[in-house]
Design an enzyme around this catalytic site. Sequence first.
Site, PDB file in Angstrom:
ATOM      1  N   SER A  44       0.838  -1.199   0.000  1.00 52.27           N
ATOM      2  CA  SER A  44       0.000   0.000   0.000  1.00 52.27           C
ATOM      3  C   SER A  44       0.879   1.257   0.000  1.00 52.27           C
ATOM      4  O   SER A  44       1.730   1.410  -0.877  1.00 52.27           O
ATOM      5  CB  SER A  44      -0.968  -0.042   1.192  1.00 52.27           C
ATOM      6  OG  SER A  44      -1.945   0.967   1.096  1.00 52.27           O
ATOM      7  N   LEU A  45       0.717   2.147   0.981  1.00 50.52           N
ATOM      8  CA  LEU A  45       1.518   3.374   1.003  1.00 50.52           C
ATOM      9  C   LEU A  45       3.011   3.085   0.947  1.00 50.52           C
ATOM     10  O   LEU A  45       3.799   3.921   0.492  1.00 50.52           O
ATOM     11  CB  LEU A  45       1.188   4.190   2.257  1.00 50.52           C
ATOM     12  CG  LEU A  45       1.948   5.496   2.474  1.00 50.52           C
ATOM     13  CD1 LEU A  45       1.028   6.554   3.070  1.00 50.52           C
ATOM     14  CD2 LEU A  45       3.145   5.277   3.398  1.00 50.52           C
TER      15      LEU A  45
END
Length: 321
Positions: free
Chosen positions: A99-100
């Site tokens: 993700s991030l």
Amino acid sequence: MHKAVFLFGGQGSQYFNMGEELYRSNATFRNTLLWLDEEASRILGTSVIEQVYNKDKKMGDVFDDLRYTNPALFMVQYAMVKVLQEELRIYPAYVLGYSLGEMVAAAVSGAVHPLNMLAALIRQAEHIDQVCRKGGMMAVLDDPGLYQQEPEVFRNITLAAVNYNEHFIVAADDPALKRLKAYLDVTGKVYSQLPVKYAFHTQMMDPARDGFMDSFRNISFSNPTIPFLSGVYAKQLYATSPAYYWEVVREPICFNEAVKELERKGEYFYIDCSPSGTLKNLLSKMLSPASGSVHHNIMSPFRDELRRLQLLKQQYSFTTF
């Protein structure tokens, strides 16, 4: 010889005082954080470091203010990379984010300058706070097939990631998660509410798309100089763009599939650069018993970072030569 793979975590892996032992005792880690914090403070008008290492906050306090968690996760993990490269002389054959964490991986790969990515992450957080409805994310320790087996329970809930055969992540608005929590409590299933105030990887993020894309305005992109493995497509990417980074926060996470793609190529030394050690724990479940790969983390909520850094140095030297 095991080649190194640097792994980076996303929202939910943060907590107050993460990496504090390194910040207090390791000059490379601290100076990298200070360098990044100067840019963050210029944009935010306040120090991210002061938020992370707030003396009034305990490790168990919820750290979910996106204005600070977005840049903090980037800063802490990028600083960890500098320690690995400059002090331990460990350089990755691949980078892979969850993700991030893909934003950190992109900066480490050379696809985007770290200060530019940091600035973009701060602008994204501000925009998401302005236009997106609140929600949340939850990790469920059970068969992912449950998601299809109980359609009413999971109504209006998005399957954000399947990490392994007994662990999956869902995201939704608060009422839907409250309904799911009640079901999991009654059935005795184990779950964990992540410290995240938005339903990333769902349609609830769609109002932020234009502003998210605009956060990269005037930022140039380069071809990665370190192979960048996509956590969206589970394959190596040779170029990235604002549209790709939007997919990172909007589309399902395919971290498990990306690791499987790597494992088909050989054996690796995976180094979890996240503050929580979660990716290392996931790998212990993802990897086949027949795999010869090794995994290690340095930071965790239980501290002991300096000892684990020294242990990594010894283990990496033994494994790669």
